[in-house]
Design an enzyme around this catalytic site. Structure first.
Site: not given
Ligand SMILES: NC(=O)c1ccc[n+]([C@@H]2O[C@H](COP(=O)([O-])OP(=O)(O)OC[C@H]3O[C@@H](n4cnc5c(N)ncnc54)[C@H](OP(=O)(O)O)[C@@H]3O)[C@@H](O)[C@H]2O)c1
Length: 259
Positions: A149, A163
């Site tokens: 990130s 985080y």
């Molecule tokens: N969105 C952004 O702007 C952004 C920016 C920088 C980095 N990221 C990174 O991108 C990645 C995906 O995030 P997102 O934005 O798509 O957020 P999100 O919609 O909240 O998705 C989080 C994902 O992680 C999974 N997850 C959470 N806790 C878990 C656990 N205990 N065991 C297994 N899986 C788990 C969730 O699976 P479920 O289907 O079970 O909920 C979901 O697929 C993350 O690593 C996040 O830090 C996102």
């Protein structure tokens, strides 16, 4: 010569692939021709996502809650069962956050975040090393892509202390592993998303608009799109991306690069 981004014949694992960024990544890999094993914590969510994506290609849903190292070991065993003895692409995407002002940031806001964001990716990679090594060649290495990130690279003012620390950790872990695994024909890179419209950033926007204070932080003045995160993962996974390892690649509208 096949298209340089063609992934036909490749097998990928994407954690957290049913929704959010992971879903965008699974759809991109499927569209490029890969077979994709993906996880979600809930079986019904996982299976529904697989049904929705079936037209794009061959995807295999596996339920997995990566809240413990044992769960990561168990997932690796189940991946082996469905994918066989070769895994070409591992995308550690599942992620967890916790936000609170520094005075009230609780101790319980640390272990789960560090587990899902750092330790589970390491354990999964360790357990799947034989399959990754079996799939890689000097000309076409296996790919490990860890989703970091911008918050692990530059101050974002999110009060998400565990985080941002976890994301800085996965960036460094990626570089360490890249050096150690290069001679096993495995590349390891970190992709650093900026702000994409998923559940994790839901509090920063509504149906109509993105918080202007957030847009002011992004040189390109918008959130990222699905094809922009999927595209970098397909690129890194493809023949075109085989010469890159140990890199931290921001996909962030200029937040890291322009600061
Ligand atoms: N969105 C952004 O702007 C952004 C920016 C920088 C980095 N990221 C990174 O991108 C990645 C995906 O995030 P997102 O934005 O798509 O957020 P999100 O919609 O909240 O998705 C989080 C994902 O992680 C999974 N997850 C959470 N806790 C878990 C656990 N205990 N065991 C297994 N899986 C788990 C969730 O699976 P479920 O289907 O079970 O909920 C979901 O697929 C993350 O690593 C996040 O830090 C996102």
């Amino acid at each position: 010569m096949t298209h340089p981004f063609n992934l036909t014949g490749k097998v990928a694992l994407v954690t957290g692939g049913a929704q959010g960024l992971g879903r965008m990544i699974v759809e991109g890999l499927l569209s490029a021709g890969a077979t994709v094993v993906f996880t979600s914590r809930k079986t019904d969510v996982c299976e529904a996502a697989a049904a929705e994506m079936a037209d794009l290609g061959h995807c295999i849903p596996l339920a997995a809650d990566l809240s413990s190292p044992e769960a990561a070991v168990d997932l690796a065993a189940r991946v082996r069962e469905v994918a066989g003895d070769k895994l070409h692409i591992l995308v550690n995407n599942a992620g967890k956050t916790w936000g609170a002002p520094v005075e009230g940031f609780p101790d319980k806001g640390w272990p789960g975040v560090m587990m899902v964001n750092v330790q589970a990716p390491f354990t999964l990679l360790r357990e799947l090393l034989p399959e990754l090594a079996a799939a890689g060649t000097p000309d076409d290495p296996s790919r490990v892509i860890n989703i970091g990130s911008v918050a692990g690279k530059s101050t974002q003012g999110l009060s998400a202390y565990s985080y941002s620390a976890s994301k800085a950790a996965i960036h460094m872990l990626s570089r360490d592993l890249a050096g150690d695994l290069a001679d096993r024909n495995i590349t390891v890179n970190a992709v650093l998303p900026g702000y994409f419209p998923t559940n994790m950033t839901a509090h920063m926007r509504d149906e109509e608009a993105v918080d202007p204070a957030l847009l002011a932080k992004i040189p390109l003045r918008r959130m990222g799109r699905a094809d922009e995160i999927a595209g970098i993962i397909v690129f890194l996974s493809s023949r075109a991306g085989g010469y890159i390892t140990g890199a931290e690649i921001p996909v962030d509208g200029g937040i890291v690069g322009c600061s």
